[in-house]
Design an enzyme around this catalytic site. Structure first.
Site, short mmCIF file in Angstrom:
data_model
loop_
_atom_site.label_atom_id
_atom_site.label_comp_id
_atom_site.label_asym_id
_atom_site.label_seq_id
_atom_site.Cartn_x
_atom_site.Cartn_y
_atom_site.Cartn_z
N SER A 278 0.75 -0.75 0.13
CA SER A 278 -0.08 -0.40 0.39
C SER A 278 0.84 1.07 -0.07
O SER A 278 1.80 0.98 0.51
CB SER A 278 -0.82 0.14 1.43
OG SER A 278 -0.04 0.46 1.51
N ASP A 279 0.05 2.61 -0.69
CA ASP A 279 1.35 3.52 -0.50
C ASP A 279 0.84 4.34 1.25
O ASP A 279 0.31 3.04 2.04
CB ASP A 279 0.38 4.79 -1.21
CG ASP A 279 1.27 5.61 -1.26
OD1 ASP A 279 1.78 5.94 -0.25
OD2 ASP A 279 1.05 6.92 -2.39
N TRP A 280 1.59 4.36 1.54
CA TRP A 280 1.32 5.54 3.79
C TRP A 280 0.48 5.89 4.02
O TRP A 280 0.28 6.57 3.24
CB TRP A 280 2.51 6.35 3.07
CG TRP A 280 4.12 4.99 4.00
CD1 TRP A 280 4.97 5.65 4.60
CD2 TRP A 280 4.70 4.11 2.72
NE1 TRP A 280 5.66 4.54 4.86
CE2 TRP A 280 6.26 3.42 3.85
CE3 TRP A 280 4.80 3.41 2.02
CZ2 TRP A 280 6.47 2.79 3.69
CZ3 TRP A 280 5.07 2.65 1.14
CH2 TRP A 280 6.09 1.96 1.91
N ALA A 282 -2.39 4.16 2.63
CA ALA A 282 -3.67 4.00 1.75
C ALA A 282 -4.65 3.25 2.58
O ALA A 282 -5.35 2.43 1.17
CB ALA A 282 -2.79 4.15 0.41
#
Length: 796
Positions: A278-280, A282
């Site tokens: 995941s993006d941070w 997200a």
């Protein structure tokens, strides 16, 4: 306010490409998440990973896929597991160098690298950056970037990526990933997918605390495949270790829990063998995201204000889900195998450097945390210097990414002027420090006022140990008299009383800020740029404009008779001044080409950023971005609307000249037996292997007809307009490019190959790539609108 109805499924074959009624963008569920098979050349590493996973407890496997924000010294961390000698993973930003580290380099941005149109330099950039990551003990380089692709010319993060053209971006992704992973570091292809604006890119909260969902990028099936998924297919085919899912929603579902995207397209259709991270922050769920295909949650804690928190959607919640049977052990096993396979494949289990302890302190200072809170000493240890001699490559890359747009009367190269004027706040040393993320309110749209702009802001930025300004580099390069005004407000007031006599040449340095977290507000360069140029040009008959910018700019002063030369220098990294001086004085013959289109007027582009204000902004259903233009972005849009750009996609001048033979040689390589690729039971990384079957070879002869050595870029465009393609097909698309260096009078033959994928469109009914019936036109030239050699090829 719009009312949305969700009736059709934009990714299913029942929906053809075309105009969409309001609200017809949703995604179906695709379960289960496909398991890694070790396809490609990952079989040995896959076996090692499987052996290790078989010896892990449920808790250890959960730890392997759960991030830890502030323990380990990196921006993202996976804890070690001593029982199997796993040393953990260190994930670090970013795409221009190690952001939270000291004594590392800041490389040119992705946009600059794309402007070189040089696959070898793209590889070298990836390898050099990754070498520094490895020397710092970082296992994962969070880059390169294919999303944003660049649908919006004002997108705040466009500079992190390469180009709005999927072919150019795909080639840049492949070269970058090959370089990064050649150095033994995991590449992370991001942000998957449709992350095309920063405005409301993630969820927010209303004044009363109610959740407001992120923007939904509403993309039809054909556009998804031919435009936004294309470069990610190239990344997967290159063996990328992981793919980062983005913040936004796609067709109403968050990217990191969108099973159609992660299970259906990425792991299914493209045969992706690595892990999805995941993006941070997200991640919006636990089991639902895991079943949808998310393999690793970053940064871990739900509350990033408390970096030592263990509260996570994953972690203990995975263990509980296994126990209560809401999640299967086999899915967790697959997640763990996906994380470990690239670790073994790249030899990161063998004598990998430990994480530089100083990284921990840089990370804590960056985010305002106290080392004492983690029980660390207050005094940081000395940083490990990993820069090697990379400044030479950075300087070369920066110069190669400069695009010469105008050069009236051969103003450039400069020769030996005795009186040079230097104007504009971008020429100066940075006044606000060497690291500027751009998160302060004053910097949201324009960044710092005084100082050369070497890279943009946000997580894609870099912590430079030095930045060479243009003024410094010009002083080093010449003994000429230098007069300068670096205050844009003073120049805008038309006060040139300090300038005497009028310089022989006036260099005007402009800049345009770009940063994660906010989109640009204007097409023009920042800080009163137009009045700065016009005022300087009013006193100086030989004015050269140099722009450092994170994307597309209008240039209302371009036709001014006293503006004799223009250079687009993009974001060149720490050697900023040296790179531009090398080109200005002719030590380097400019060879950069535009990776985007520069319009005459802002209105020539027709895709606005969705930005909702007032009470409606707190309604999640209002945040909808319909990609109704389909495939027609950037030069494809200009072609479709017959709009003449100021400078077209692929354009760039040189200090020498080149000529191209008119006849393009065509040689069939493989017969086209069927309009559809051969069916396959086992999908290789990148998709059906038959898509990459080479069908035609093209060759063109180019000659340096000028008076000095130089490089040019031959570009191949395919038009399917004479075939049975559906409505919405672009007039032409880039399908090949090669950069060639030629001495004076030298002639060489350049070869291109066209694959099945290059000549296909995505058939939404058949759910497959199809070669259309008819004759395709193939053109080779020096830009998208300077095509000099052509041929026709018969398809099915």
């Amino acid at each position: 306010m719009k009312t949305f109805r969700f009736s059709l499924i934009a990714f299913l074959p029942l929906l053809n490409y075309g105009a969409f009624a309001e609200g017809e963008y949703i995604t179906p569920d695709v379960f289960p998440s496909p398991h890694i098979t070790g396809a490609g050349d990952w079989a040995v590493a896959f076996k090692k990973a499987s052996d290790v996973v078989s010896r892990l407890s449920t808790e250890e496997k959960a730890s392997l896929v759960t991030g830890s924000y502030a323990t380990g010294g990196c921006i993202g961390n996976i804890r070690p597991i001593k029982s199997v000698n796993f040393t953990g993973l260190c994930l670090e930003d970013g795409p221009v160098g190690i952001r939270v580290a000291d004594l590392s380099s800041t490389f040119p941005a992705g946009l600059t690298a794309a402007a070189t149109w040089d696959k070898d330099l793209l590889f070298a950039r990836g390898y050099a950056m990754a070498s520094e990551f490895r020397d710092k003990g970082s296992h994962v380089l969070l880059g390169p970037v294919a999303g944003p692709l660049g649908r919006h010319p004002l997108g705040g993060r466009n500079w992190e990526g390469f180009s709005p053209d999927p072919y150019l971006t795909g080639a840049a992704m492949a070269s970058s990933i090959n370089g990064i992973q050649k150095a033994g570091v995991q590449a992370s292809a991001k942000h998957f997918i449709g992350n095309e604006q920063e405005t409301q890119r993630s969820n927010s909260f209303s004044p009363n605390g109610a959740n407001v969902d992120a923007i939904s990028s509403n993309i039809d099936d054909r556009t998804m495949h031919e435009l936004y998924l294309w470069p990610f297919a190239d990344a997967v085919r290159s063996g990328v270790a992981n793919v980062m899912c983005s913040y936004n929603r796609i067709n109403q579902t968050y990217a990191c829990e969108n099973s159609k995207l992660l299970n259906g397209l990425l792991k299914g259709e493209l045969g992706f063998q690595g892990y999805v991270v995941s993006d941070w922050s997200a991640t919006h769920s636990g089991v639902r995201a895991i079943e949808a295909g998310l393999d690793m949650n970053m940064p871990g804690p739900l509350n990033t204000a408390d970096p030592l928190s263990n509260d996570s959607y994953f972690g203990e919640n995975i263990t509980m889900a296994i126990k209560n049977r809401t999640l299967t052990e086999s899915r967790l096993d697959d997640m763990a195998r996906r994380v470990l396979t690239p670790y073994f494949y790249l030899g990161q289990d063998q004598n990998y450097p430990t994480v530089d302890p100083s990284n921990f302190y840089v990370a804590f200072q960056t985010y305002g945390y106290s080392p004492a809170a983690a029980g660390m000493p207050l005094a940081p240890p000395a940083a490990r210097d990993v820069r090697r001699d990379h400044k030479k490559l950075i300087r070369e890359l920066g110069a190669a990414g400069i695009v010469l747009l105008k050069n009236t009367n051969e103003t450039l190269p400069l020769g030996n002027p005795t009186n040079i004027g230097i104007f504009g706040n971008d020429a100066a040393d940075p006044s606000d420090g060497l690291y500027y993320e751009g998160t302060k309110p004053k910097s949201q749209h324009f960044g710092f006022e005084t100082g050369t702009l070497s890279v943009g802001g946000g997580s894609g930025s870099g912590r430079s140990t030095y930045i060479v300004s243009p003024l410094q580099a010009i002083r080093e390069r010449t003994d000429a008299r230098l007069q300068y005004i670096l205050n844009n407000q003073l120049i805008s007031s038309n006060d040139f009383s300090s300038i005497f006599p009028v310089p022989e040449v006036c260099l005007v340095f402009l800049k345009t800020w770009g940063s994660e977290g906010s989109d640009r507000l204007s097409f023009e360069n920042d800080w009163n740029s137009t009045s700065v140029v016009n005022n300087v040009a009013s006193i100086c008959s030989n004015t050269v404009v140099i722009t450092h910018s994170g994307g597309v700019n209008t240039m209302p002063w371009a036709s001014h008779p006293n503006v004799t030369a223009i250079l687009a220098a993009h974001f060149p990294g720490q050697e900023s001044g040296h790179s531009i001086v090398d080109v200005l004085f002719g030590d380097v013959n400019p060879s950069g080409r535009l990776p985007y289109t520069i319009p005459v007027n802002a209105s020539d582009y027709n895709i606005p950023i969705v930005n909702i204000t007032g009470p409606a902004a707190y309604d999640s259903s209002a945040w909808q971005s319909d990609f109704s233009e389909g495939l027609l972005i950037d030069y494809r849009h200009f072609d479709a609307k017959n709009i003449t750009p100021l400078y077209e996609f692929g354009f760039g001048l040189s200090y020498t000249s080149f000529d191209l033979n008119q006849n393009l040689t065509v040689k069939p390589i493989h017969p086209i037996a069927s309009p559809f690729p051969l069916p396959t039971a086992n999908v290789a990384p990148g998709g059906n292997v038959d898509l990459y079957t080479e069908l035609f070879n093209m060759s063109a002869t180019v000659k340096n007809t000028g008076s000095m050595p130089g490089a040019t870029v031959l570009q191949l465009y395919v038009s399917l307009q004479g075939t049975s393609v559906p409505h919405g097909t672009p007039l032409k698309v880039l399908r090949g490019f090669e950069k060639v260096h030629l001495d004076v009078g030298e002639v060489t033959t350049v070869h291109f190959t066209l694959t099945r994928r290059d000549l296909s469109f995505w058939n939404t009914i058949a759910q497959d790539w199809q070669i259309p019936v008819g004759r395709a036109a193939v053109n080779v030239g020096f830009s998208s609108r300077d095509l000099r050699s052509n041929a026709n090829i018969q398809l099915v």
